[in-house]
Design a protein around this motif. Structure first.
Motif, PDB file in Angstrom:
ATOM      1  N   THR A 668       8.133 -72.132 -51.464  1.00  0.00           N
ATOM      2  CA  THR A 668       7.071 -71.486 -50.680  1.00  0.00           C
ATOM      3  C   THR A 668       7.172 -71.830 -49.200  1.00  0.00           C
ATOM      4  O   THR A 668       7.030 -70.950 -48.339  1.00  0.00           O
ATOM      5  N   ASP A 669       7.395 -73.094 -48.875  1.00  0.00           N
ATOM      6  CA  ASP A 669       7.479 -73.506 -47.472  1.00  0.00           C
ATOM      7  C   ASP A 669       8.594 -72.772 -46.748  1.00  0.00           C
ATOM      8  O   ASP A 669       8.450 -72.399 -45.573  1.00  0.00           O
ATOM      9  N   GLN A 670       9.707 -72.580 -47.433  1.00  0.00           N
ATOM     10  CA  GLN A 670      10.839 -71.884 -46.812  1.00  0.00           C
ATOM     11  C   GLN A 670      10.497 -70.428 -46.537  1.00  0.00           C
ATOM     12  O   GLN A 670      10.790 -69.900 -45.460  1.00  0.00           O
ATOM     13  N   VAL A 671       9.870 -69.770 -47.519  1.00  0.00           N
ATOM     14  CA  VAL A 671       9.478 -68.360 -47.329  1.00  0.00           C
ATOM     15  C   VAL A 671       8.439 -68.254 -46.221  1.00  0.00           C
ATOM     16  O   VAL A 671       8.519 -67.368 -45.364  1.00  0.00           O
ATOM     17  N   ALA A 672       7.438 -69.153 -46.213  1.00  0.00           N
ATOM     18  CA  ALA A 672       6.383 -69.114 -45.195  1.00  0.00           C
ATOM     19  C   ALA A 672       6.961 -69.290 -43.803  1.00  0.00           C
ATOM     20  O   ALA A 672       6.545 -68.628 -42.842  1.00  0.00           O
ATOM     21  N   SER A 673       7.930 -70.191 -43.677  1.00  0.00           N
ATOM     22  CA  SER A 673       8.560 -70.420 -42.372  1.00  0.00           C
ATOM     23  C   SER A 673       9.254 -69.164 -41.873  1.00  0.00           C
ATOM     24  O   SER A 673       9.165 -68.806 -40.686  1.00  0.00           O
ATOM     25  N   GLN A 674       9.942 -68.477 -42.769  1.00  0.00           N
ATOM     26  CA  GLN A 674      10.640 -67.248 -42.380  1.00  0.00           C
ATOM     27  C   GLN A 674       9.657 -66.124 -42.037  1.00  0.00           C
ATOM     28  O   GLN A 674       9.892 -65.335 -41.115  1.00  0.00           O
ATOM     29  N   ILE A 675       8.536 -66.090 -42.742  1.00  0.00           N
ATOM     30  CA  ILE A 675       7.508 -65.085 -42.437  1.00  0.00           C
ATOM     31  C   ILE A 675       6.953 -65.323 -41.038  1.00  0.00           C
ATOM     32  O   ILE A 675       6.794 -64.386 -40.239  1.00  0.00           O
ATOM     33  N   ARG A 676       6.645 -66.579 -40.716  1.00  0.00           N
ATOM     34  CA  ARG A 676       6.145 -66.897 -39.373  1.00  0.00           C
ATOM     35  C   ARG A 676       7.155 -66.497 -38.308  1.00  0.00           C
ATOM     36  O   ARG A 676       6.779 -65.986 -37.240  1.00  0.00           O
ATOM     37  N   ARG A 677       8.424 -66.736 -38.585  1.00  0.00           N
ATOM     38  CA  ARG A 677       9.461 -66.373 -37.615  1.00  0.00           C
ATOM     39  C   ARG A 677       9.490 -64.872 -37.377  1.00  0.00           C
ATOM     40  O   ARG A 677       9.571 -64.406 -36.223  1.00  0.00           O
ATOM     41  N   VAL A 678       9.394 -64.095 -38.456  1.00  0.00           N
ATOM     42  CA  VAL A 678       9.438 -62.633 -38.331  1.00  0.00           C
ATOM     43  C   VAL A 678       8.235 -62.116 -37.542  1.00  0.00           C
ATOM     44  O   VAL A 678       8.383 -61.308 -36.623  1.00  0.00           O
ATOM     45  N   ILE A 679       7.046 -62.582 -37.885  1.00  0.00           N
ATOM     46  CA  ILE A 679       5.837 -62.089 -37.220  1.00  0.00           C
ATOM     47  C   ILE A 679       5.825 -62.515 -35.754  1.00  0.00           C
ATOM     48  O   ILE A 679       5.451 -61.737 -34.866  1.00  0.00           O
ATOM     49  N   SER A 680       6.243 -63.724 -35.471  1.00  0.00           N
ATOM     50  CA  SER A 680       6.300 -64.186 -34.082  1.00  0.00           C
ATOM     51  C   SER A 680       7.265 -63.343 -33.272  1.00  0.00           C
ATOM     52  O   SER A 680       7.032 -63.060 -32.089  1.00  0.00           O
ATOM     53  N   GLY A 681       8.353 -62.906 -33.903  1.00  0.00           N
ATOM     54  CA  GLY A 681       9.305 -62.059 -33.208  1.00  0.00           C
ATOM     55  C   GLY A 681       8.753 -60.673 -32.921  1.00  0.00           C
ATOM     56  O   GLY A 681       9.117 -60.049 -31.923  1.00  0.00           O
ATOM     57  N   LEU A 682       7.859 -60.189 -33.795  1.00  0.00           N
ATOM     58  CA  LEU A 682       7.259 -58.866 -33.588  1.00  0.00           C
ATOM     59  C   LEU A 682       6.107 -58.911 -32.591  1.00  0.00           C
ATOM     60  O   LEU A 682       5.943 -58.002 -31.786  1.00  0.00           O
ATOM     61  N   ASP A 683       5.259 -59.946 -32.680  1.00  0.00           N
ATOM     62  CA  ASP A 683       4.125 -60.103 -31.768  1.00  0.00           C
ATOM     63  C   ASP A 683       3.670 -61.555 -31.808  1.00  0.00           C
ATOM     64  O   ASP A 683       2.960 -61.960 -32.731  1.00  0.00           O
ATOM     65  N   PRO A 684       4.070 -62.370 -30.830  1.00  0.00           N
ATOM     66  CA  PRO A 684       3.709 -63.793 -30.843  1.00  0.00           C
ATOM     67  C   PRO A 684       2.215 -64.053 -30.716  1.00  0.00           C
ATOM     68  O   PRO A 684       1.751 -65.160 -31.021  1.00  0.00           O
ATOM     69  N   ASP A 685       1.412 -63.066 -30.275  1.00  0.00           N
ATOM     70  CA  ASP A 685      -0.029 -63.242 -30.114  1.00  0.00           C
ATOM     71  C   ASP A 685      -0.823 -62.797 -31.341  1.00  0.00           C
ATOM     72  O   ASP A 685      -2.052 -62.844 -31.335  1.00  0.00           O
ATOM     73  N   LEU A 686      -0.117 -62.350 -32.384  1.00  0.00           N
ATOM     74  CA  LEU A 686      -0.806 -61.848 -33.573  1.00  0.00           C
ATOM     75  C   LEU A 686      -0.946 -62.967 -34.602  1.00  0.00           C
ATOM     76  O   LEU A 686       0.053 -63.458 -35.135  1.00  0.00           O
ATOM     77  N   PRO A 687      -2.188 -63.422 -34.911  1.00  0.00           N
ATOM     78  CA  PRO A 687      -2.370 -64.521 -35.880  1.00  0.00           C
ATOM     79  C   PRO A 687      -2.006 -64.091 -37.301  1.00  0.00           C
ATOM     80  O   PRO A 687      -2.241 -62.947 -37.703  1.00  0.00           O
ATOM     81  N   ILE A 688      -1.410 -65.011 -38.034  1.00  0.00           N
ATOM     82  CA  ILE A 688      -1.158 -64.802 -39.462  1.00  0.00           C
ATOM     83  C   ILE A 688      -2.333 -65.409 -40.225  1.00  0.00           C
ATOM     84  O   ILE A 688      -2.621 -66.595 -40.100  1.00  0.00           O
ATOM     85  N   GLU A 689      -2.998 -64.590 -41.026  1.00  0.00           N
ATOM     86  CA  GLU A 689      -4.181 -65.045 -41.745  1.00  0.00           C
ATOM     87  C   GLU A 689      -3.854 -65.307 -43.216  1.00  0.00           C
ATOM     88  O   GLU A 689      -3.050 -64.602 -43.811  1.00  0.00           O
ATOM     89  N   SER A 690      -4.494 -66.320 -43.768  1.00  0.00           N
ATOM     90  CA  SER A 690      -4.482 -66.579 -45.222  1.00  0.00           C
ATOM     91  C   SER A 690      -3.066 -66.622 -45.794  1.00  0.00           C
ATOM     92  O   SER A 690      -2.770 -65.983 -46.806  1.00  0.00           O
ATOM     93  N   LEU A 691      -2.185 -67.376 -45.162  1.00  0.00           N
ATOM     94  CA  LEU A 691      -0.811 -67.528 -45.654  1.00  0.00           C
ATOM     95  C   LEU A 691      -0.806 -68.555 -46.778  1.00  0.00           C
ATOM     96  O   LEU A 691      -1.024 -69.743 -46.569  1.00  0.00           O
ATOM     97  N   ARG A 692      -0.571 -68.084 -47.994  1.00  0.00           N
ATOM     98  CA  ARG A 692      -0.584 -68.950 -49.178  1.00  0.00           C
ATOM     99  C   ARG A 692       0.089 -68.201 -50.322  1.00  0.00           C
ATOM    100  O   ARG A 692       0.397 -67.008 -50.201  1.00  0.00           O
ATOM    101  N   THR A 693       0.293 -68.881 -51.426  1.00  0.00           N
ATOM    102  CA  THR A 693       0.826 -68.187 -52.601  1.00  0.00           C
ATOM    103  C   THR A 693      -0.286 -67.382 -53.276  1.00  0.00           C
ATOM    104  O   THR A 693      -1.472 -67.719 -53.158  1.00  0.00           O
ATOM    105  N   LEU A 694       0.090 -66.355 -54.002  1.00  0.00           N
ATOM    106  CA  LEU A 694      -0.906 -65.552 -54.721  1.00  0.00           C
ATOM    107  C   LEU A 694      -1.523 -66.376 -55.852  1.00  0.00           C
ATOM    108  O   LEU A 694      -2.712 -66.218 -56.167  1.00  0.00           O
ATOM    109  N   ASP A 695      -0.731 -67.257 -56.452  1.00  0.00           N
ATOM    110  CA  ASP A 695      -1.293 -68.162 -57.471  1.00  0.00           C
ATOM    111  C   ASP A 695      -2.378 -69.048 -56.868  1.00  0.00           C
ATOM    112  O   ASP A 695      -3.406 -69.313 -57.495  1.00  0.00           O
TER     113      ASP A 695
END
Length: 834
Positions: A668-695
């Motif tokens: 999960t940590d590895q996937v979350a890190s990559q997600i943050r990288r992608v979103i930051s690359g698209l818009d660094p000012d856009l907050p990521i909300e509720s990042l967690r596993t579905l479980d």
């Protein structure tokens, strides 16, 4: 003072007994302190405002709110009003001094270049004046700020000001951006004020008139059939709640007529029933909160459980003090012979009991604060600090603990003191100082106390078993979706000022770029986050569904990405999935679940049939049903699957925010890190909300159930251990008392098995008596808590039998050691015992 010093010396002579009594009482008092503190904060504590008893909450029948509606933790359908209706009450609120409206919304909050997600509460100009809340700094929002186009001003919550801004003293008159709208900070709310909804703690308050800016794509002010505002008021001086309710219903009736004019699609049956409807004013001293209502029954059950634990602890203490008094018979008889009266001896023994209870209370308060801290961490969101439910023990809770300790001291100390003092001097002096011929009456009392402990243990074990089975059912409930190896997060670009086309493009790019992360299996999205407590619904007009039943045309909905159902493991029953071609340029399509299909079309196939949003009207039925999917959970694990229709989010004209679901076997940590990288690359000012596993999201949804089960289990196990300790003490004492009798039996040829069964027979009698009285009481308590159970009845025979079996095993284990000791008695030595 001499009596207290003598009592302390007497207690010091039996340190083990004193320590056991103090620890037993500390466990009971500590549990009561923690649960009562929680109960006080959630169920009893009034809002920290001026004269909260004058506040009332506005409600009206939810059956007539079938248009677009949106509820949250502040209440269900009965508690929401449309913007036009609220403003109507605001203009004419007979019987009320002030009236206020509010609604908590999601927010992206930017201050000095840093954007964080949080909550904004849009409040009417009367919100703070009605509550009479005074600012910590600056000023609060006023009536003038909410008039006309409004004044773009903001008031910070104390929590946001302290945690996010570091208690900066220079924040006044600084600009901040909330959901793309610039506001000027004019004040900071006082510490302790977190709004009027327990469990919701807004970061920022802004005027109600700015609601459209807070929810791009949804104005919410122009339609009588958009229900979303919560409202409360303060009674006029000298006016009762009933009088104000009667006066306000005159305004309500007039507003109903205005609403019916604006909603011509309703049939006569609906109009007649709506005209006959009346609104109600409910007490508002506590504010309004679904959290409070949901936690009410569990907390009442838990406070009963802790009270029962304390009763068991008190019974244990009484048993130990009875045994201790029996050992002190010779001492007490000598004191009596030297002139000490019965009341003097009784007072001395009661003083010793009170000293033990005070010591137990002190240790219990310390334990209670630790337990409360653990409870708060289990209740509150670990990602944020809470200022409404805290681990602080306020004076009322401390007073409760002190009173509980003193009453417990009287409860467990009174009878042993009276029993020891009533023995005559001559009778006592004739007894052996070794305490082996204690009175049969005292033994019966001790056995009775243990039987009561057994009954109370069952009172806790049976509900514990039911809660455990309920939780197991919840954890194994078929959600209709595959949650394993899924990471979820949410983006709200509309709150950062994105226009619809730009937001739609962003969402598509997120899907593409996250799907390109090595190790990601698939990516999809939904507008309404799954299993998160969110409920979005509206009225629809369905082809072939007659107007005579249009009261039942309400449906929940969701907007989802291409291939959503296959990617989330929801089976397609008939028709097709959404594809990349289902965009604004194509025909509008929908997929419905089985419950929706059965409600509107019975056994007929809905494929190819059409519907539209809203009730009645002459607009064409413009949405074609292209698929039917299996039912799956929507808002919560407990929730019965509602009627749901799904539309492609790419066909939504106002895509505001989306939750994404990323399936990957990677950590999960590895996937979350990559997600943050992608979103930051698209818009660094856009907050990521509720990042967690579905479980993890599912576990959060049943967090309160787990907490109740864990607490009930802990209290039940503690009570059983205390009861078994008491049973062991009584049996051991009884074996010592009957040493001579047992020796004689063995001398006459009784074998070890016969002696062992003699002792265990007494255990069985105590257990049987406790069970006979305990089971009916336990079933009564379980019926009270049945609304909190899932998939299990209060009288579940398997749970009852297993609880009795568990207690029987524990009782036999507690009685085995005294029985074993009895079999090792030497007959010759026993005959010399008395």
């Amino acid at each position: 003072m001499n009596g207290i010093r003598y009592s302390l010396r007497a207690l010091a002579r039996t340190p083990v007994v004193s320590l056991v009594v103090v620890l037993s009482l500390a466990l009971g008092i500590g549990a009561n302190t923690a649960i009562f503190s929680l109960l006080h904060q959630i169920l009893l504590r009034a809002l920290p405002v001026d004269r909260p008893q004058e506040l009332v909450v506005l409600t009206s029948p939810g059956d007539f709110k079938g248009g677009r509606n949106s509820t949250n933790n502040s209440g269900g359908m009965n508690y929401i009003f449309s913007y036009p209706m609220f403003r109507g009450f605001e203009r004419n609120h007979s019987g009320l001094k002030d009236i206020a409206g509010y609604r908590l919304l999601g927010a992206n909050i930017a201050f000095q270049g840093k954007t964080l997600d949080g909550g904004v509460e849009v409040v009417s100009g009367g919100f703070f004046p009605t509550l009479n809340v005074q600012p910590l700094m600056g000023r609060m929002i006023s009536y003038d700020d909410d008039k006309g186009a409004g004044q773009p001003v903001a008031v910070l919550s104390f929590g946001y000001w302290q945690d996010r801004l570091g208690s900066r003293p220079d924040v006044l008159n600084q600009p901040m951006r909330v959901n793309g709208q610039v506001f000027t900070i004019v004040g900071v709310a006082p510490k302790g004020f977190t709004g009027v909804t327990l469990g919701d703690e807004p970061d920022v308050f802004v005027p109600l008139v700015f609601k459209p800016a807070m929810t791009p794509g949804w104005d919410g002010r122009d339609k009588w059939t958009d229900f979303w505002i919560y409202s409360f008021a303060r009674l006029a001086p000298g006016t009762s709640r009933e009088q104000a309710q009667s006066a306000l219903n005159g305004t309500f009736t007039a507003l109903i007529e205005e609403q019916l004019k604006a909603d011509p699609g309703r049939n006569e049956n609906f109009r007649k029933r709506y005209r006959d409807a009346r609104m109600k004013l409910e007490p508002g001293a506590l504010g309004q909160s679904e959290t409070r209502e949901f936690m009410k029954t569990p907390l009442l059950v838990l406070i009963v459980c802790t009270a029962l634990v304390l009763l068991i602890a008190a019974a244990n203490a009484a048993n130990l003090l009875l045994a201790r008094a029996a050992q002190r018979n010779r001492e007490l008889s000598i004191r009596s012979a030297l002139g000490a009266g019965k009341m003097q001896i009784m007072g001395q023994l009661l003083t010793e009991a009170m000293l033990l209870s005070v010591a137990g209370g002190v240790v219990g308060i310390i334990l209670g604060s630790w337990v409360l801290d653990a409870l708060i961490s289990g209740i509150n969101d670990p990602e944020t600090n809470s200022y409404s439910i805290t681990a602080h023990l306020d004076p009322k809770v401390l007073l409760f603990s002190v009173v509980a300790a003193l009453l417990t001291g009287v409860l467990f100390g009174l009878y042993p003191a009276w029993a020891a003092a009533r023995n005559s001097v001559s009778g006592v002096l004739k007894e052996d100082s070794n305490n082996t011929s204690a009175s049969r009456g005292g033994v019966r009392v001790r056995k009775g106390l243990v039987a009561a402990q057994v009954a109370i243990s069952l009172l806790l074990l049976i509900p514990m078993g039911l809660f455990l089975k309920s939780l197991v059912n919840l954890m194994h409930e078929n959600l209709g979706i595959k949650t394993e190896n899924v990471v979820t997060f949410r983006l709200s670009p509309d709150l950062n000022g994105y226009k619809p086309d730009r937001a739609r493009q962003l969402f598509e790019r997120v899907e593409q770029e996250v799907a390109a992360i090595p190790g990601v299996v698939n990516v999809t999205a939904s507008m309404v986050p799954l299993i998160s407590g969110s409920n979005w619904g509206n009225n629809i007009t369905v082809e072939g569904f007659g107007k005579e039943v249009d009261d039942n045309t309400h449906s929940m909905y969701n907007a989802v990405g291409p291939g959503f159902f296959g990617k989330m493991g929801v089976a397609l029953v008939s028709g097709r999935e959404f594809t990349d071609s289902d965009t604004l340029a194509g025909p509008q399509v929908a997929i419905v679940n089985e419950t929706w299909a059965r409600h509107f079309f019975k056994d007929a196939s809905p494929i190819g049939r059409r519907f539209k949003l809203g009730s009645g009207g002459k607009d064409p039925l413009n949405i074609e049903i292209v698929g039917v999917v299996k039912d799956s959970k929507y808002s919560g694990v407990r929730q019965k699957v509602p009627r749901i229709y799904y539309i492609p989010y790419r066909q939504d004209k106002e895509p505001g925010s989306l939750s994404f679901y990323v399936r990957s076997p990677l950590p999960t940590d590895q996937v979350a890190s990559q997600i943050r990288r992608v979103i930051s690359g698209l818009d660094p000012d856009l907050p990521i909300e509720s990042l967690r596993t579905l479980d993890d999201q599912v576990q959060r949804n049943i967090r309160s159930d787990k907490l109740v089960m864990q607490l009930a289990s802990a209290f039940a196990i503690l009570a059983t251990l205390l009861a078994m300790l008491g049973l062991y003490g009584v049996m051991a004492f009884n074996v010592a008392r009957r040493t001579r009798e047992i020796g004689i039996r063995m001398a006459l040829g009784a074998g070890s098995s016969r002696i062992r069964s003699l002792v265990l027979h007494e255990v069985t009698i105590v257990l049987t008596i406790g069970t006979v009285f305990g089971v009916p009481c336990a079933l009564g308590l379980a019926r009270f808590a049945e609304s909190q159970l899932f998939g299990v009845k209060a009288n579940d025979p398997v749970v009852v039998l297993l609880a009795i079996l568990a207690l029987a095993i524990a009782a036999m284990a507690a009685g085995y050691l005294p029985a074993r000791r009895a079999t090792r008695i030497n007959p010759v030595e026993a005959l010399r015992y008395e």
